[in-house]
Write an enzyme that holds these catalytic residues in place. Structure first.
Site, PDB file in Angstrom:
ATOM      1  N   ASP A 194       0.837  -1.203   0.000  1.00  0.00           N
ATOM      2  CA  ASP A 194       0.000   0.000   0.000  1.00  0.00           C
ATOM      3  C   ASP A 194       0.873   1.255   0.000  1.00  0.00           C
ATOM      4  O   ASP A 194       0.569   2.234   0.665  1.00  0.00           O
ATOM      5  CB  ASP A 194      -0.886  -0.038   1.260  1.00  0.00           C
ATOM      6  CG  ASP A 194      -2.023   0.974   1.198  1.00  0.00           C
ATOM      7  OD1 ASP A 194      -2.320   1.443   0.089  1.00  0.00           O
ATOM      8  OD2 ASP A 194      -2.587   1.298   2.248  1.00  0.00           O
ATOM      9  N   CYS A 206     -25.646 -12.091  -3.681  1.00  0.00           N
ATOM     10  CA  CYS A 206     -25.583 -11.335  -2.427  1.00  0.00           C
ATOM     11  C   CYS A 206     -25.253  -9.861  -2.688  1.00  0.00           C
ATOM     12  O   CYS A 206     -24.355  -9.544  -3.459  1.00  0.00           O
ATOM     13  CB  CYS A 206     -24.524 -11.951  -1.509  1.00  0.00           C
ATOM     14  SG  CYS A 206     -24.298 -11.064   0.038  1.00  0.00           S
TER      15      CYS A 206
END
Length: 363
Positions: free
Chosen positions: A142, A199
């Site tokens: 990151d 979902c």
């Protein structure tokens, strides 16, 4: 460096996986550097302005989606996953249901993950050096223009969930990702099939409706973005929905059925520090800048700085039940802060309590 010089053991992938597990990674995968499909999606996402004021998302051009432009000679990517759910934290739903507690995203309750993962990735790279001649590599977590999630998906570490987090059948989504870009020609892993089906729990739960379509996040509406990346005042349209979330948001992960299978992390570094899972908003709000820096030493939260911290907590106090302790804290910071952003947020929050309390209006 010529890649053909590498003398590579035939079981190198297996050795790397075994060493990675010993170093505390929960899964290790390998991928090529072809991110063509991701580049198309990223370009479209940037054109829509969904990155908000995260200018760094756009400014590196194609380096983000063409690994060899970021690190010359890159041929393969080693992708790793490390669980972070602390075993000792207050239940997140309980924290969200206590409007006087400051809710902090689970990933930020312990030590800054950047440091933890980078050190382990460096050890993994050093281990590989015992098995091959000198090789070129660079580790990331990151920390650079790297498309971590699509890379992890290509490396078979999981599939992309509709909330744009990577999901795994045996670990849910509570994990960090890291990468090693390398000039070793490694055999790519098999990607896995996705299992979100029909979902839409993550889309439905999002307090600010930031997941504007399956797999598409408008960061400008996302509470994690608004409380961490966004520098200015938080738009009024989202203030009520933010509730008591003062650093990040986990709602889309909390409702995901796959997180029933999430593993807690044995890493002591990811254990809750400073009781950050259960501290009162007022207590956190009144930390001086010196206290903020001292108590959050080694924490990812320190990156946002004291001003944004106070802005976020001032907002949450506007959503808290009307109590003298809340009003007094807002008044105190309103009159003592040198930050226009914090003062404006205190004024808004005090106004929220006006209907139940005859406090003076602030202009």
């Amino acid at each position: 460096m010529l890649n053909s010089r590498h003398s590579i053991p035939s079981d190198l992938n297996t050795r790397i996986e075994q060493l990675g597990k010993q170093l505390g990674f929960n899964a290790i995968g390998f991928s090529s550097i072809d991110l063509g499909a991701t580049e198309t999606q990223l370009t479209k996402w940037l054109e829509l302005g969904y990155h908000g004021d995260m200018d760094w998302m756009a400014k590196h051009g194609t380096k983000r989606t063409r690994p060899h432009e970021l690190v010359p000679n890159t041929l393969s990517i080693i992708s790793v996953r490390m669980n972070y759910l602390p075993p000792n934290g207050l239940d997140p739903i309980s924290a969200l249901n206590h409007p006087t507690i400051g809710y902090i995203s689970r990933y930020a309750l312990g030590r800054d993950y950047h440091k933890v993962l980078k050190q382990r990735l460096e050890k993994l790279a050093q281990g590989i050096q015992h098995w091959v001649d000198e090789f070129g590599y660079r580790v990331f977590t990151d920390s650079a223009p790297v498309m971590e999630k699509p890379i992890a998906v290509q490396a078979g570490l999981g599939w992309m969930g509709k909330h744009t987090n990577v999901l795994s059948r045996d670990a849910g989504s509570w994990f960090f990702l890291g990468e090693i870009y390398t000039d070793l020609p490694l055999m790519p892993s098999q990607p896995i099939t996705e299992h979100c089906g029909h979902c839409t729990a993550c889309i439905d739960i999002c307090p600010t409706k930031a997941i504007v379509a399956p797999y598409v996040l408008d960061a400008r509406r996302c509470i994690s973005y608004l409380t961490i990346e966004h520098k200015g005042s938080i738009p009024e349209a989202f203030r009520k929905a933010i509730g008591n979330r003062i650093y990040g948001c986990d709602d889309c992960q909390l409702v995901c059925p796959w997180n029933r299978f999430a593993q807690t992390s044995p890493e002591t570094d990811f254990r809750v520090r400073q009781q950050l899972d259960r501290r009162s908003l007022v207590e956190l709000f009144l930390w001086t800048e010196e206290q903020f820096n001292r108590y959050l030493e080694g924490s990812a939260i320190r990156r946002i700085g004291h001003e944004r911290w106070q802005r976020n907590i001032a907002l949450a106090l506007g959503n808290a039940p009307t109590q003298n302790i809340v009003l007094e804290a807002l008044e105190q910071v309103y009159h003592s802060t040198s930050s226009a952003i914090v003062r404006e947020q205190c004024a808004w929050s005090l106004a929220q309590h006006q209907s139940t309390d005859g406090h003076a209006d602030h202009h």
